[in-house]
Each structure stands twice: as structure tokens, then as C-alpha cells.
Design an enzyme around this catalytic site. Structure first.
Site, PDB file in Angstrom:
ATOM      1  N   SER A 140       0.863  -1.191   0.000  1.00 30.83           N
ATOM      2  CA  SER A 140       0.000   0.000   0.000  1.00 30.83           C
ATOM      3  C   SER A 140       0.893   1.232   0.000  1.00 30.83           C
ATOM      4  CB  SER A 140      -0.871   0.028   1.255  1.00 30.83           C
ATOM      5  OG  SER A 140      -1.478   1.306   1.418  1.00 30.83           O
TER       6      SER A 140
ATOM      7  N   TYR B 229      -1.684  -0.935  10.283  1.00 32.25           N
ATOM      8  CA  TYR B 229      -1.774  -1.189   8.838  1.00 32.25           C
ATOM      9  C   TYR B 229      -0.502  -0.688   8.147  1.00 32.25           C
ATOM     10  CZ  TYR B 229      -3.828  -1.257   4.114  1.00 32.25           C
ATOM     11  OH  TYR B 229      -4.088  -1.490   2.779  1.00 32.25           O
TER      12      TYR B 229
HETATM   13  P1  NDP Z   1     -11.179  -6.300   0.040  1.00 29.83           P
HETATM   14  O1  NDP Z   1     -11.474  -6.278   1.509  1.00 29.83           O
HETATM   15  O2  NDP Z   1     -12.161  -5.734  -0.889  1.00 29.83           O
HETATM   16  O3  NDP Z   1     -10.827  -7.810  -0.398  1.00 29.83           O
HETATM   17  C1  NDP Z   1      -9.872  -8.510   0.348  1.00 29.83           C
HETATM   18  C2  NDP Z   1      -9.586  -9.839  -0.300  1.00 29.83           C
HETATM   19  O4  NDP Z   1      -8.605 -10.504   0.505  1.00 29.83           O
HETATM   20  C3  NDP Z   1     -10.800 -10.716  -0.371  1.00 29.83           C
HETATM   21  O5  NDP Z   1     -10.745 -11.531  -1.514  1.00 29.83           O
HETATM   22  C4  NDP Z   1     -10.657 -11.550   0.897  1.00 29.83           C
HETATM   23  O6  NDP Z   1     -11.240 -12.828   0.801  1.00 29.83           O
HETATM   24  C5  NDP Z   1      -9.143 -11.719   0.981  1.00 29.83           C
HETATM   25  N1  NDP Z   1      -8.764 -11.980   2.355  1.00 29.83           N
HETATM   26  C6  NDP Z   1      -8.867 -11.153   3.410  1.00 29.83           C
HETATM   27  N2  NDP Z   1      -8.472 -11.778   4.525  1.00 29.83           N
HETATM   28  C7  NDP Z   1      -8.133 -13.035   4.155  1.00 29.83           C
HETATM   29  C8  NDP Z   1      -7.661 -14.169   4.857  1.00 29.83           C
HETATM   30  N3  NDP Z   1      -7.495 -14.164   6.174  1.00 29.83           N
HETATM   31  N4  NDP Z   1      -7.386 -15.286   4.144  1.00 29.83           N
HETATM   32  C9  NDP Z   1      -7.574 -15.328   2.804  1.00 29.83           C
HETATM   33  N5  NDP Z   1      -8.032 -14.296   2.084  1.00 29.83           N
HETATM   34  C10 NDP Z   1      -8.307 -13.162   2.767  1.00 29.83           C
HETATM   35  O7  NDP Z   1      -9.776  -5.573  -0.109  1.00 29.83           O
HETATM   36  P2  NDP Z   1      -9.072  -4.876  -1.363  1.00 29.83           P
HETATM   37  O8  NDP Z   1      -9.357  -5.599  -2.601  1.00 29.83           O
HETATM   38  O9  NDP Z   1      -9.325  -3.433  -1.272  1.00 29.83           O
HETATM   39  O10 NDP Z   1      -7.546  -5.078  -0.926  1.00 29.83           O
HETATM   40  C11 NDP Z   1      -6.694  -6.042  -1.504  1.00 29.83           C
HETATM   41  C12 NDP Z   1      -5.265  -5.729  -1.081  1.00 29.83           C
HETATM   42  O11 NDP Z   1      -4.936  -4.409  -1.520  1.00 29.83           O
HETATM   43  C13 NDP Z   1      -5.030  -5.758   0.430  1.00 29.83           C
HETATM   44  O12 NDP Z   1      -3.761  -6.282   0.697  1.00 29.83           O
HETATM   45  C14 NDP Z   1      -5.090  -4.282   0.792  1.00 29.83           C
HETATM   46  O13 NDP Z   1      -4.368  -4.005   1.966  1.00 29.83           O
HETATM   47  C15 NDP Z   1      -4.460  -3.648  -0.428  1.00 29.83           C
HETATM   48  N6  NDP Z   1      -4.778  -2.257  -0.632  1.00 29.83           N
HETATM   49  C16 NDP Z   1      -6.074  -1.843  -0.848  1.00 29.83           C
HETATM   50  C17 NDP Z   1      -6.340  -0.509  -1.040  1.00 29.83           C
HETATM   51  C18 NDP Z   1      -7.705   0.018  -1.266  1.00 29.83           C
HETATM   52  O14 NDP Z   1      -7.880   1.259  -1.219  1.00 29.83           O
HETATM   53  N7  NDP Z   1      -8.714  -0.789  -1.547  1.00 29.83           N
HETATM   54  C19 NDP Z   1      -5.266   0.484  -1.017  1.00 29.83           C
HETATM   55  C20 NDP Z   1      -3.951  -0.048  -0.809  1.00 29.83           C
HETATM   56  C21 NDP Z   1      -3.740  -1.370  -0.621  1.00 29.83           C
HETATM   57  P3  NDP Z   1     -12.523 -13.277   1.673  1.00 29.83           P
HETATM   58  O15 NDP Z   1     -13.546 -12.210   1.601  1.00 29.83           O
HETATM   59  O16 NDP Z   1     -12.913 -14.552   1.030  1.00 29.83           O
HETATM   60  O17 NDP Z   1     -12.022 -13.486   3.061  1.00 29.83           O
END
Ligand code: NDP
Length: 237
Positions: free
Chosen positions: A132, A146
């Protein structure tokens, strides 16, 4: 032949948001894709059916589950660790167990997954972790844990790039700014504040991040490793 034909790709956390866009993009480019999920079984199964990919339940907070997932996926051409969680609040009030769980998912899982993947990865392999811009800049209170977790990935990339470089494997971090997902909806309460920090005053789209990931995974990025790739609309500028 498409760049990713016959390439084996594993995406940790592919059921929603940025991860789902990455799964769709690799599938569209003819890769053989497996992705994990934890809580969103329905979304995962639907995405797998739509894209001809395979979903596997594996909680990234569980180290052995992560290692087994990577090992069972066999030799990978590309590992993408996208799964991540965010937790915001006064550091004095957040529960220690919740913070440790965040560190397990955001730091420990990428580390162990990367190391396990590298054991079998062929030359030309790619390890890409979604960090991030908060790894570089945390302009608000309440996001220390975070930010710690995303800064830690910078050390992961720098260190493992040197461990795996001689095997011809690259290790890179993609650092998005605000991207429109369930974690950070474009119309959420933080919209105005976040956009005030940005040169391009909108949330990014998951597909924009997926584009950077596939470039890093492709042959044009063969000399790129140990590096952070920020895609943030100028949030950190
Ligand atoms: P979402 O919350 O929309 O999606 C998160 C994804 O990660 C889901 O597919 C979820 O699966 C999976 N996930 C979360 N926890 C677990 C776990 N314990 N085990 C397996 N899978 C897991 O997040 P984003 O798409 O926004 O974020 C994706 C990445 O990008 C993250 O690393 C986030 O920190 C990073 N990011 C996001 C930003 C943003 O503004 N959106 C900005 C900067 C970085 P499930 O629901 O099945 O658990």
C-alpha cells in the site's frame, strides 16, 4: 500464444476487490489460475465458475494453511499475495489479538508464501505482493498497524529479491493508493479526505492495479526486482 498460456498462477485472496480483478486478468490472458479465499465462499465460487479458475478455502491468518496451499499448488510461475486486512482506530484502544491477526495476514502470510513458492519456482518466476502507499505515507491517525504491515513488505521485497535473484526469480511490491473495493468504497465516508491528498482526485479501479501486476508478472519486467511500484493517483507525491 498469449504471454501467460500454460503459466501457473496462484493468487492469495482472490474472491473480491483487487484480488478478483487480478484473477480475471490472468484468466483472460490464458493462465491457469488458482486463488484462495477465507470468508467469501459464494463470491469465490461464482468467480471461479465465470473465469474457469479454481478457488480454495485457506485462511491467510493460518501459517500452515498458507504453506500447504502454496505447496499443493505445485511449481508456480507467478505468486500474487493480495489478501490483506485493514484495521483503523486509536492504537491505545485496538485489541492486541486483532493487531496480531492483521500482522499474520498482512506480513507473515506473504513471507511464508513467498519462501515456499520459491522452493519450486522455475527460473523466470515472479512473486508479487500487494502492499500500500501507506507503507510510505500514513497521513491520518489510527492507521499505525496497517502502515507497519505494509512497510514490512518493503523489507520482504528487498531481502527476498537478493535470496531468489540467483534463481532468476523476481520479488516486487505493488503499492496502491485508494482503490474502489469493499475495503475502501469510492463513496465511503473518507472519500473527501483521501481525495484531498491526491493529484488525481478519484479512487483507482481494481483493474488498474491488475494491469500493473500482470506487467510485473510478464517478460518485460525481467530486470525489475526488490522494488516498490506505487499506483496511487499521486497520494504519496
Ligand atoms: P477487500 O477487503 O475488498 O478484499 C480482500 C480480499 O482478501 C478478499 O478476496 C478476501 O477474501 C481476501 N482476504 C482477506 N483476509 C483473508 C484471509 N485471512 N485469508 C484469505 N483471504 C483473505 O480488499 P481490497 O481488494 O481493497 O484489498 C486487496 C489488497 O490491496 C489488500 O492487501 C489491501 O491491503 C491492499 N490495498 C487496498 C487498497 C484500497 O484502497 N482498496 C489500497 C492499498 C492497498 P474473503 O472475503 O474470502 O475473506
Amino acid at each position: 500464444m498469449a504471454v501467460f498460456s500454460n503459466k501457473s498462477v496462484l493468487v492469495l485472496g482472490g474472491s473480491r476487490g483487487i484480488g478478483a480483478a487480478i484473477v480475471r486478468r490472468f484468466a483472460a490472458e490464458d493462465a491457469s489460475v488458482v486463488f484462495s479465499y477465507a470468508g467469501s465462499r459464494e463470491s469465490a465460487e461464482q468467480l471461479a465458475n465465470e473465469t474457469g479458475t479454481k478457488s480454495v478455502m485457506a485462511d491467510s491468518a493460518d501459517r500452515e494453511a498458507v504453506i500447504d496451499l502454496v505447496r499443493n499448488a505445485g511449481p508456480l510461475d507467478v505468486l500474487v499475495v493480495n489478501a490483506g486486512v485493514a484495521l483503523f482506530g486509536d492504537a491505545r484502544e485496538l485489541e492486541s489479538d486483532d493487531i496480531d491477526r492483521l500482522f499474520s495476514i498482512n506480513i507473515n502470510a506473504p513471507y511464508h508464501a513467498a519462501v515456499e513458492a520459491a522452493r519450486l519456482m522455475p527460473e523466470g518466476g515472479r512473486i508479487i505482493v500487494i502492499g500500500s502507499v501507506n507503507g510510505d505515507r500514513m497521513p491520518m491517525a489510527g492507521g499505525a498497524a496497517y502502515a507497519v504491515s505494509k512497510s514490512a513488505l518493503q523489507g520482504l521485497a528487498r531481502g527476498l529479491a537478493r535470496d531468489f535473484g540467483p534463481q532468476g526469480i523476481t520479488v516486487n511490491i505493488v503499492q496502491p493508493g485508494p482503490v474502489d473495493t469493499d475495503m475502501n468504497p469510492a463513496e465511503g465516508p473518507m472519500k473527501e479526505l483521501m481525495h484531498s491528498f491526491m493529484a488525481i482526485k478519484r479512487h483507482g479501479r481494481p483493474e488498474e492495479v491488475a494491469g500493473m501486476v500482470t506487467w510485473l508478472a510478464g517478460p518485460e519486467a525481467s530486470f525489475v526486482t526488490g522494488a516498490m511500484h506505487t499506483i496511487d493517483g499521486g497520494f504519496g507525491a
